[in-house]
Design an enzyme around this catalytic site. Structure first.
Site, mmCIF file in Angstrom:
data_model
loop_
_atom_site.group_PDB
_atom_site.id
_atom_site.type_symbol
_atom_site.label_atom_id
_atom_site.label_comp_id
_atom_site.label_asym_id
_atom_site.label_seq_id
_atom_site.Cartn_x
_atom_site.Cartn_y
_atom_site.Cartn_z
ATOM 1 N N HIS A 231 9.178 1.024 2.723
ATOM 2 C CA HIS A 231 8.928 -0.022 1.731
ATOM 3 C C HIS A 231 10.006 -1.101 1.848
ATOM 4 O O HIS A 231 10.934 -0.966 2.653
ATOM 5 C CB HIS A 231 8.885 0.582 0.317
ATOM 6 C CG HIS A 231 10.184 1.179 -0.095
ATOM 7 N ND1 HIS A 231 10.458 2.518 -0.008
ATOM 8 C CD2 HIS A 231 11.312 0.608 -0.584
ATOM 9 C CE1 HIS A 231 11.684 2.747 -0.425
ATOM 10 N NE2 HIS A 231 12.231 1.601 -0.781
ATOM 11 N N HIS B 92 5.844 -2.157 -7.701
ATOM 12 C CA HIS B 92 7.267 -2.454 -7.516
ATOM 13 C C HIS B 92 7.547 -3.016 -6.130
ATOM 14 O O HIS B 92 8.509 -3.743 -5.917
ATOM 15 C CB HIS B 92 8.108 -1.188 -7.692
ATOM 16 C CG HIS B 92 7.940 -0.529 -9.020
ATOM 17 N ND1 HIS B 92 8.413 -1.096 -10.179
ATOM 18 C CD2 HIS B 92 7.360 0.637 -9.378
ATOM 19 C CE1 HIS B 92 8.132 -0.291 -11.198
ATOM 20 N NE2 HIS B 92 7.483 0.757 -10.742
ATOM 21 N N THR C 71 15.734 3.394 -6.849
ATOM 22 C CA THR C 71 14.809 3.208 -7.978
ATOM 23 C C THR C 71 14.785 4.507 -8.774
ATOM 24 O O THR C 71 15.132 5.570 -8.239
ATOM 25 C CB THR C 71 13.383 2.912 -7.472
ATOM 26 O OG1 THR C 71 12.959 3.972 -6.608
ATOM 27 C CG2 THR C 71 13.304 1.589 -6.742
#
Ligand SMILES: *[C@@H]1O[C@H](CO)[C@@H](O)[C@H](O)[C@H]1NC(C)=O
Ligand SMILES: *[C@@H]1O[C@H](CO)[C@@H](O)[C@H](O)[C@H]1NC(C)=O
Length: 308
Positions: free
Chosen positions: A106, A80, A216
């Site tokens: 991230h 992802h 997410t």
């Protein structure tokens, strides 16, 4: 009935991985498998300057251990995004005295066409090129695994990226050169001697703050968000590398890995500045890492730009 059908389909094919825009579990359907994604304090959101509540008692974040760290830091393509594991010796103390320990960092980006930006938070509807998330957990819990299920478990320091056409940001060179080592989903490499402070905006004093969720699945609603007002600048080439280097589990290029903005509902976004220190009328062109004198950025309270 249709919802029920979806639950059955999704339930029966639990091996389906969530996506942003394709397949059974695209972002509109995350809530079927991850109910929190349909909650009322979801992230990201659009930060509307006119609705932000100025809170002068919000002090600057106290970041310790973000400077140069010797050692090896695992960096993974998880299908992802690219994620860097961070040591818990990196700590963030927030204005209310809560202490959070770093877990991972991230990125979210665009790139599906050359003009598509990919930040998750937007500012007055404007989407930035890339968004950086440094995920932390509350030090009152023993581990990230424990904290992630607690109502006050997590905090994310978020920063937005702008393009600065030809000026390579050398603080990102090491990170970007390692992307080719983790082209395939599931691959890992290590970064040596990491300096997260250098990878963040030069001025960390001014930020937006609100209560939201992970962006997410599982979309857990236990994240205290801190979105820094200043931005990181990367060159066009660096941005294109991030947008085109990594493949997901289907061997498709990972692009546009950002979630749509979610309803604010009854929440209030606070900020410790009035006029945006780095944008709009008072825009000050700054070099990466330069500091702005407080007298230039702390504008007196302007009632016209505030709403309770
Ligand atoms: C920042 O936090 C550290 C401990 O995490 C503390 O030792 C230091 O005094 C704090 N600095 C400020 C300016 O509050
Ligand atoms: C992705 O590409 C690699 C290298 O060509 C291959 O080994 C792997 O099986 C591919 N995966 C899928 C899902 O096609």
């Amino acid at each position: 009935m249709i919802t029920l059908l979806f639950l059955l389909v999704v339930g029966a094919q639990a091996q389906h991985e969530w996506t942003y825009s394709e397949g059974v579990l695209d972002e509109k359907h995350w809530r079927l498998q991850y109910p929190d994604c349909g909650g009322t304090r979801q992230s990201p959101i659009d930060l509307k300057m006119k609705k932000v509540r100025y809170n002068p008692s919000l002090r600057a974040l106290n970041l310790t251990g973000y400077g140069l760290r010797q050692g090896e830091f695992p960096m993974t393509n998880n299908g992802h995004t690219v994620q860097i594991s961070l040591p818990s010796s990196m700590r963030m103390t927030t204005s209310d005295g809560s202490q959070y320990l770093a877990k991972q960092m991230h990125f979210h980006w665009g790139g599906a066409s050359s003009e598509i930006s990919g930040s998750e938070h937007t500012v007055d509807g404007m989407r930035y090129i890339i968004e950086i998330h440094v995920v932390h957990y509350n030090s009152k819990y023993g581990s990230y695994e424990e904290a992630q299920n607690e109502p006050d478990g997590l905090a994310v320091l978020a920063a937005l990226v702008e393009v600065k056409d030809y000026a390579e940001n050398t603080y990102y060179s090491n990170f970007i050169s390692h992307l080719e080592d983790i082209r395939y989903a599931g691959q890992s490499t290590v970064l040596r001697d990491l300096d997260i402070q250098d990878m963040l905006p030069g001025d960390l004093r001014y930020y937006y703050s609100y209560l939201g969720s992970l962006t997410t699945p599982s979309c857990t609603e236990n994240v205290h968000w801190f979105v820094v007002a200043d931005t990181v600048k990367l060159s066009k080439t660096q941005i294109e590398k991030l947008e085109n280097s990594l493949l997901n589990h289907q061997n498709e290029t990972i692009q546009n890995n950002y979630r749509s903005t979610q309803p604010l509902n009854h929440r209030v976004v606070e900020a410790n500045f009035v006029s945006h220190p780095h944008q709009g009328k008072g825009y000050l062109h700054m070099k990466q890492g330069s500091r702005v004198e407080p007298s230039l950025t702390c504008h007196p309270l302007d009632s016209g730009s505030l709403q309770a």
